[in-house]
Design a protein around this motif. Sequence first.
Motif, short mmCIF file in Angstrom:
data_model
loop_
_atom_site.label_atom_id
_atom_site.label_comp_id
_atom_site.label_asym_id
_atom_site.label_seq_id
_atom_site.Cartn_x
_atom_site.Cartn_y
_atom_site.Cartn_z
N MET A 26 63.17 52.90 31.13
CA MET A 26 62.14 52.07 30.47
C MET A 26 61.04 52.98 30.72
O MET A 26 59.86 53.61 30.16
N LEU A 27 60.20 53.37 32.27
CA LEU A 27 59.27 53.89 32.73
C LEU A 27 59.65 55.06 33.24
O LEU A 27 61.23 54.80 34.73
N ASN A 28 59.58 56.42 33.31
CA ASN A 28 59.35 57.21 34.24
C ASN A 28 58.58 57.67 34.91
O ASN A 28 57.88 58.38 34.34
N ILE A 29 58.78 58.01 36.06
CA ILE A 29 58.31 58.96 36.86
C ILE A 29 58.48 59.89 37.66
O ILE A 29 58.83 59.85 37.95
N GLN A 30 57.86 61.54 37.26
CA GLN A 30 57.85 62.76 38.04
C GLN A 30 56.80 63.03 38.39
O GLN A 30 55.86 63.57 37.91
N GLY A 31 56.86 63.29 39.66
CA GLY A 31 56.24 64.07 40.67
C GLY A 31 54.97 63.85 40.29
O GLY A 31 54.19 65.18 40.48
N ILE A 32 53.54 62.82 39.99
CA ILE A 32 52.57 62.98 39.78
C ILE A 32 51.52 62.84 40.70
O ILE A 32 52.30 62.95 42.07
N ASN A 33 50.83 63.55 40.70
CA ASN A 33 49.82 64.07 41.70
C ASN A 33 48.09 63.36 40.98
O ASN A 33 47.78 64.04 40.02
N ASP A 86 53.49 63.45 44.74
CA ASP A 86 54.49 64.16 43.63
C ASP A 86 55.22 63.09 44.49
O ASP A 86 56.48 62.89 43.64
N LEU A 87 54.37 62.13 43.19
CA LEU A 87 55.47 60.39 43.45
C LEU A 87 56.21 60.92 42.15
O LEU A 87 56.30 60.69 41.28
N ASP A 88 57.86 59.84 42.97
CA ASP A 88 58.78 59.92 41.71
C ASP A 88 59.00 58.32 41.51
O ASP A 88 58.48 57.77 42.71
N LEU A 89 59.04 57.09 40.21
CA LEU A 89 59.48 56.48 40.33
C LEU A 89 59.87 55.92 38.72
O LEU A 89 59.38 56.84 37.64
N GLU A 90 61.41 55.23 38.85
CA GLU A 90 62.40 54.81 38.04
C GLU A 90 61.96 53.16 37.78
O GLU A 90 62.41 52.55 38.76
N LEU A 91 61.95 53.11 37.14
CA LEU A 91 62.20 51.86 36.13
C LEU A 91 63.18 51.24 34.84
O LEU A 91 62.67 51.72 34.13
N LYS A 92 64.08 50.59 35.09
CA LYS A 92 64.69 50.28 34.38
C LYS A 92 64.69 49.40 33.25
O LYS A 92 63.83 48.35 33.76
N GLU A 93 65.10 49.50 32.33
CA GLU A 93 64.98 47.89 30.99
C GLU A 93 65.47 46.90 31.70
O GLU A 93 66.87 47.24 32.22
N GLY A 94 64.02 46.04 31.61
CA GLY A 94 64.64 45.07 31.71
C GLY A 94 64.84 43.83 33.38
O GLY A 94 64.90 42.93 33.70
N ASN A 132 61.04 37.76 32.80
CA ASN A 132 61.91 38.24 32.43
C ASN A 132 63.48 38.54 32.60
O ASN A 132 64.33 39.23 32.46
N SER A 133 63.68 37.24 32.69
CA SER A 133 65.04 37.23 33.22
C SER A 133 65.81 36.18 31.79
O SER A 133 66.93 36.58 30.86
N GLU A 134 64.85 35.78 31.25
CA GLU A 134 65.80 34.79 29.42
C GLU A 134 65.02 35.54 28.59
O GLU A 134 65.30 35.29 27.33
N LEU A 135 63.62 36.55 28.29
CA LEU A 135 63.37 37.29 27.51
C LEU A 135 63.16 38.50 27.38
O LEU A 135 62.84 39.89 26.73
N GLY A 136 63.91 39.24 28.89
CA GLY A 136 64.17 40.68 28.80
C GLY A 136 62.65 41.45 29.10
O GLY A 136 62.84 43.26 29.49
N LEU A 137 61.56 40.88 29.83
CA LEU A 137 60.58 41.73 29.76
C LEU A 137 60.96 42.52 31.46
O LEU A 137 61.27 41.46 32.47
N THR A 138 60.75 43.77 31.05
CA THR A 138 60.19 44.66 32.31
C THR A 138 59.19 44.33 33.44
O THR A 138 58.49 44.28 32.06
N VAL A 139 59.22 43.55 34.71
CA VAL A 139 58.39 43.61 35.07
C VAL A 139 58.07 44.36 35.99
O VAL A 139 59.19 44.74 37.24
#
Length: 231
Positions: free
Chosen positions: A1-8, A19-27, A179-186
């Motif tokens: 869903m959201l992928n962040i790579q090496g931001i300053n 150099d921040l990395d973060l990844e959110l999976k869909e749902g 999140n659980s019923e409607l699948g919204l990523t939070v």
Amino acid sequence: MLNIQGINQYYNQSHILWDLDLELKEGSCSCLLGRNGVGKTTLLKCITGLLPVRDGQMSLKGQDITRMSTENRARSGIGYVPQGREIFPLLTVEENLKISLGARPDKARQIPPQIYELFPVLKEMKHRRGGDLSGGQQQQLAIGRALVLDPKLLILDEPTEGIQPNIVRDIGEVIRKLNSELGLTVLLVEQKLPFARRAAEHFFIMERGRVVANGEMTALDDELIQRYLTV
């Protein structure tokens, strides 16, 4: 869903995100944790486009959003509830909600009925000015305004700050339902650990502008809390 790579990111000469990395999976429903001043709100503002990044890359569902405007990020599916709510106090509840209609990609003209189903108090008070609402009601209005966009990713910055306990409980139930019923990523920033544990399944801990730990919420143990969260 959201992928962040090496931001300053910098404020003038101060290096805030490293150099921040973060990844959110869909749902997924994730909580961003950390002491005050470690860069949590700065990161949220970078994701929403309110602050620029010096370098690195961010993508939403495979689309590069690194240099995209805040408005276009909203159209792409990012809803944001800022710390302090930032509703328009002189506009009515209904007018506050309608402001977000302009950023919907489908050009809808009416407030989705789901908003009033999630927050019945907003329907009851839709003709009252936003500034006349209690803090908890204003928070519900701020969340409702973000949901009018029909987002794919909902970002909340300390949604329980200064809110009475019964409204905190209601907000937690709404987040879980979305999140659980409607699948919204939070993704939420939260200081209250009991609320974070109830609302989120995953955690990210920030320290000095970096993500230093992450995992399932069940893995957030006393050692991590003592090392990174205890004041």
